[in-house]
Design a protein around this motif. Sequence first.
Motif, PDB file in Angstrom:
ATOM      1  N   LYS A  15       0.854  -1.377  -0.189  1.00 23.99           N
ATOM      2  CA  LYS A  15      -0.147  -0.154   0.031  1.00 23.99           C
ATOM      3  C   LYS A  15       0.705   1.167  -0.085  1.00 23.99           C
ATOM      4  CE  LYS A  15      -4.138  -1.879   1.995  1.00 23.99           C
ATOM      5  NZ  LYS A  15      -5.121  -1.773   3.076  1.00 23.99           N
ATOM      6  N   GLU A  16       1.796   1.107   0.825  1.00 25.69           N
ATOM      7  CA  GLU A  16       2.880   2.369   0.843  1.00 25.69           C
ATOM      8  C   GLU A  16       3.374   2.952  -0.403  1.00 25.69           C
ATOM      9  OE1 GLU A  16       5.276   1.989   4.176  1.00 25.69           O
ATOM     10  OE2 GLU A  16       3.790   2.633   5.553  1.00 25.69           O
ATOM     11  N   LYS A  17       3.979   1.701  -1.003  1.00 24.72           N
ATOM     12  CA  LYS A  17       4.748   1.791  -2.306  1.00 24.72           C
ATOM     13  C   LYS A  17       3.654   2.289  -3.311  1.00 24.72           C
ATOM     14  CE  LYS A  17       8.479   0.549  -3.027  1.00 24.72           C
ATOM     15  NZ  LYS A  17       9.757   1.209  -3.244  1.00 24.72           N
ATOM     16  N   GLY A  18       2.553   1.679  -3.535  1.00 25.71           N
ATOM     17  CA  GLY A  18       1.412   2.122  -4.310  1.00 25.71           C
ATOM     18  C   GLY A  18       1.008   3.494  -4.333  1.00 25.71           C
ATOM     19  N   LEU A  49      -1.284  -8.304  -4.459  1.00 29.55           N
ATOM     20  CA  LEU A  49      -2.119  -7.335  -4.807  1.00 29.55           C
ATOM     21  C   LEU A  49      -3.583  -7.384  -4.486  1.00 29.55           C
ATOM     22  CD1 LEU A  49      -0.396  -6.317  -8.234  1.00 29.55           C
ATOM     23  CD2 LEU A  49      -0.024  -5.474  -6.182  1.00 29.55           C
ATOM     24  N   GLU A  50      -4.245  -8.585  -4.615  1.00 27.77           N
ATOM     25  CA  GLU A  50      -5.547  -8.707  -4.379  1.00 27.77           C
ATOM     26  C   GLU A  50      -5.738  -8.583  -2.628  1.00 27.77           C
ATOM     27  OE1 GLU A  50      -6.681 -12.225  -5.940  1.00 27.77           O
ATOM     28  OE2 GLU A  50      -6.591 -11.436  -7.985  1.00 27.77           O
ATOM     29  N   ALA A  51      -4.761  -9.217  -1.892  1.00 25.79           N
ATOM     30  CA  ALA A  51      -4.597  -9.136  -0.504  1.00 25.79           C
ATOM     31  C   ALA A  51      -4.653  -7.998   0.265  1.00 25.79           C
ATOM     32  CB  ALA A  51      -3.609 -10.387   0.152  1.00 25.79           C
ATOM     33  N   ALA A  52      -4.081  -7.124  -0.494  1.00 25.85           N
ATOM     34  CA  ALA A  52      -3.692  -5.509  -0.007  1.00 25.85           C
ATOM     35  C   ALA A  52      -4.729  -4.672  -0.517  1.00 25.85           C
ATOM     36  CB  ALA A  52      -2.310  -5.161  -0.700  1.00 25.85           C
TER      37      ALA A  52
END
Length: 89
Positions: A15-18, A49-52
């Motif tokens: 999430k932070e990187k996104g 990515l789905e889990a996040a």
Amino acid sequence: MADEKQIAWAVTQLKEKGAALARLPKKDDFDPVTLSRIKAFLGPWPRALEAAGLKMKKAAPIPARKRRHASSPDRSPSPDMKTHDNEKE
């Protein structure tokens, strides 16, 4: 099996990187050790990515209708098709 703390860490990393990149993070955006840990805790990259919550899970594909073969018993050959009986004439 990853515990809740490890999963939370991996989700936070994604999430932070996104947020920092303003796009979905790619595997190349992480160093090899971090990438390995994220995948170990969350699974393959699409599942991570789905889990996040960064990517929606794809819907299951709709199965295509099975094709019937011309030799199936519920279909008769078209009139212009030659049969063995017509070839003898």
